[in-house]
Design a protein around this motif. Structure first.
Motif, short mmCIF file in Angstrom:
data_model
loop_
_atom_site.label_atom_id
_atom_site.label_comp_id
_atom_site.label_asym_id
_atom_site.label_seq_id
_atom_site.Cartn_x
_atom_site.Cartn_y
_atom_site.Cartn_z
N GLU A 1 0.83 -1.20 0.00
CA GLU A 1 0.00 0.00 0.00
C GLU A 1 0.87 1.25 0.00
O GLU A 1 0.62 2.20 -0.75
N VAL B 1 2.10 6.60 -7.00
CA VAL B 1 1.14 7.53 -7.58
C VAL B 1 1.64 8.96 -7.42
O VAL B 1 1.66 9.74 -8.37
N LEU B 2 2.07 9.31 -6.21
CA LEU B 2 2.51 10.68 -5.96
C LEU B 2 3.72 11.02 -6.82
O LEU B 2 3.78 12.10 -7.42
N ARG C 1 -9.48 5.77 -6.19
CA ARG C 1 -10.20 7.01 -5.84
C ARG C 1 -11.57 6.75 -5.25
O ARG C 1 -12.12 7.61 -4.57
N LEU D 1 -12.07 7.44 -1.75
CA LEU D 1 -11.49 8.75 -1.44
C LEU D 1 -12.49 9.87 -1.56
O LEU D 1 -12.40 10.86 -0.85
N THR E 1 -5.79 11.36 -8.88
CA THR E 1 -5.63 10.42 -7.76
C THR E 1 -4.56 10.91 -6.81
O THR E 1 -4.72 10.87 -5.59
N SER E 2 -3.49 11.42 -7.38
CA SER E 2 -2.41 11.95 -6.55
C SER E 2 -2.90 13.09 -5.67
O SER E 2 -2.61 13.14 -4.47
N ASP E 3 -3.65 13.98 -6.25
CA ASP E 3 -4.18 15.12 -5.48
C ASP E 3 -5.02 14.63 -4.30
O ASP E 3 -4.89 15.12 -3.19
N ARG E 4 -5.89 13.68 -4.57
CA ARG E 4 -6.77 13.18 -3.52
C ARG E 4 -5.97 12.52 -2.42
O ARG E 4 -6.26 12.71 -1.23
N LEU E 5 -5.00 11.71 -2.78
CA LEU E 5 -4.18 11.05 -1.77
C LEU E 5 -3.42 12.09 -0.96
O LEU E 5 -3.35 12.02 0.27
N GLN E 6 -2.86 13.04 -1.68
CA GLN E 6 -2.04 14.06 -1.03
C GLN E 6 -2.82 14.78 0.06
O GLN E 6 -2.30 15.07 1.13
N ILE E 7 -4.08 15.07 -0.22
CA ILE E 7 -4.90 15.75 0.76
C ILE E 7 -4.95 14.97 2.07
O ILE E 7 -4.79 15.53 3.15
N CYS E 8 -5.12 13.66 1.96
CA CYS E 8 -5.22 12.83 3.17
C CYS E 8 -3.91 12.81 3.95
O CYS E 8 -3.91 12.94 5.17
N PHE E 9 -2.80 12.64 3.24
CA PHE E 9 -1.51 12.61 3.92
C PHE E 9 -1.20 13.96 4.56
O PHE E 9 -0.73 14.03 5.70
N ARG F 1 -3.20 16.13 5.74
CA ARG F 1 -3.96 16.31 6.98
C ARG F 1 -3.32 15.56 8.14
O ARG F 1 -3.24 16.07 9.26
N HIS G 1 -2.46 4.28 5.10
CA HIS G 1 -2.19 3.53 3.87
C HIS G 1 -3.22 2.43 3.67
O HIS G 1 -3.73 2.21 2.57
N LEU H 1 -6.61 3.95 2.70
CA LEU H 1 -6.68 4.51 1.36
C LEU H 1 -6.57 3.45 0.27
O LEU H 1 -7.14 3.60 -0.80
N LEU H 2 -5.79 2.41 0.53
CA LEU H 2 -5.49 1.45 -0.53
C LEU H 2 -5.79 0.00 -0.16
O LEU H 2 -5.55 -0.91 -0.95
#
Lengths: 164, 164
Positions: free
Chosen positions: A20, A27-28, A152, A155, B30-38, B40, B129, B132-133
Motif C-alpha cells: 500500500e 502515484v505521488l 479514488r 477517497l 488520484t495523486s491530489d486526492r491522496l495528497q490531501i489525506c496525507f 492532513r 495507507h 486509502l489502498l
DNA sequence: CGCAATTAGTTTATACATCAACTATCGGCA
DNA sequence: TGCCGATAGTTGATGTATAAACTAATTGCG
C-alpha cells in the motif's frame, strides 16, 4: 525477485513497509513527474496548470460559471480561487460578470483570447500525451485507468467532495 | 460500455481525446486526492508533506546530508529547499551543521525531536495507507505499481534527473 | 416586517514551487 | 600568487494551496 525500482529511484535505504505504501508513493511520484512536463508546456503559452484547468472547464461549459462552481471542479480550495481568477483576468483570458439576480454571484467567462489559446494548445498537448504515455499499450492504459479509479472510489467520501 | 467515471467526477462535458489523456488526468487526480489525506495527517504532527519527506530521508541516511543532496532526493527545486530547512530548523526538527573541510557545504541532521515525531507518525501512517489502498488486492497493487513504474520509465530522461 | 442563519466571494497569513540573480567558497592553472 | 570558472547555498519575485476570519447579499422564519 528484484528490488523495487521506486526504492532505487528515491535512493531509499529501507524497503517499503507495505505494498500500500509503495503504491501510494508511486502515484505521488508519477504525478509529480507528469506535472512537471505539463507545467512546462503550459508556461510556453503564458498559463500555469491551474489556469489551464480553469480555462478548460469554462470552455467545456459553454456558458459563464460562478466562481465557487469553478473552485468545486478543481482541487483548488475556495480562498485560492480568487487570486487565480484575478490573474487570469489580468492576463486577458477571462472576464468577470456580475449576476443581476443575485448580486453575490460573480460569473466568469473565457475571452476570445482564452479560447484561442486553448485551441493553440491542443496539438502540442496531444503530442505530449503521446510522448509521456504512448509506450503503454491500450490495454495497459485501460487497466491503469481502472486501478486508479478503484483507488479514488472511497477517497471521494473521505475527502468530502466539495460541491457535487 | 459505461461512460468513464473520471469524466463524470470532473463533470466533463466532452469525452477524453485519448486513453493517454485520460490516464494522465487519472494519475494527477488520484495523486491530489491522496495528497490531501496525507497532508492532513502530517499537519496533526506539525509537519507539512515536504517537511515529512525530508525527515524521512534524513532518518534513512543515518548521517547528516548536504542541503543540495536533500533537494536532489525530493521534487523540491534548489531555491525552495532553503526556506524548507529554515522552517524545519525553526520548529526544532533538524539542525544545520557547517562543514569544516568545505565551508560552502552545510549539513543537515535530524534532532531527537525530529526522529521521535517520525516514530510517532508510523502507526497512524500505516493505518492511513490501509484505509486509502486496502480495498485493492495485493495483485492489483502490484499491477498498479508496475504500470506506474512503466509510465515513469521514460520520464526520468525527459525531466532530466536532478542528482542521480 | 425584521433579524438570524446561509451563501458568495474576498482578505490575510503561512508554506511551498519555480525562475533568475546573487554571495561565498573552492579548485585549477598561468 | 592571483585570477577564473565551478559549486553550495541564499535571496527575491511571482503563482498557488490552505485555513481562518471577514464582508456583502440573500433566504428563511417568527
Amino acid at each position: 525477485m528484484t528490488k523495487p525500482k521506486l526504492q532505487h529511484e528515491l535512493k531509499k535505504k529501507r524497503p517499503f513497509e507495505s505494498a500500500e505504501e509503495e503504491a501510494a508513493l508511486s502515484v505521488l511520484r508519477t504525478s509529480d513527474r507528469l506535472q512537471i512536463c505539463f507545467t512546462r508546456l503550459f508556461r510556453d503559452y503564458g498559463l500555469t496548470s491551474s489556469q489551464y484547468n480553469i480555462l478548460r472547464i469554462l470552455r467545456g461549459e459553454q456558458k459563464p460559471l460562478p466562481i465557487l462552481e469553478i473552485a468545486n471542479r478543481t482541487i483548488t480550495v475556495v480562498p485560492g480561487i480568487t487570486g487565480l481568477i484575478d490573474r487570469l483576468e489580468q492576463a486577458g483570458f477571462v472576464t468577470r460578470i456580475r449576476c443581476d439576480k443575485d448580486r453575490r454571484v460573480i460569473y466568469v467567462a473565457p475571452t476570445e483570447r482564452g479560447l484561442e489559446t486553448l485551441t493553440a494548445l491542443e496539438p502540442p498537448l496531444a503530442e505530449l500525451h503521446g510522448t509521456l504515455l504512448g509506450h503503454l499499450s491500450h490495454a495497459e492504459l485501460r487497466e491503469l485507468i481502472r486501478l486508479l479509479e478503484k483507488v479514488r472510489e472511497p477517497l471521494n467520501d473521505v475527502v468530502s467532495e466539495r460541491g457535487a
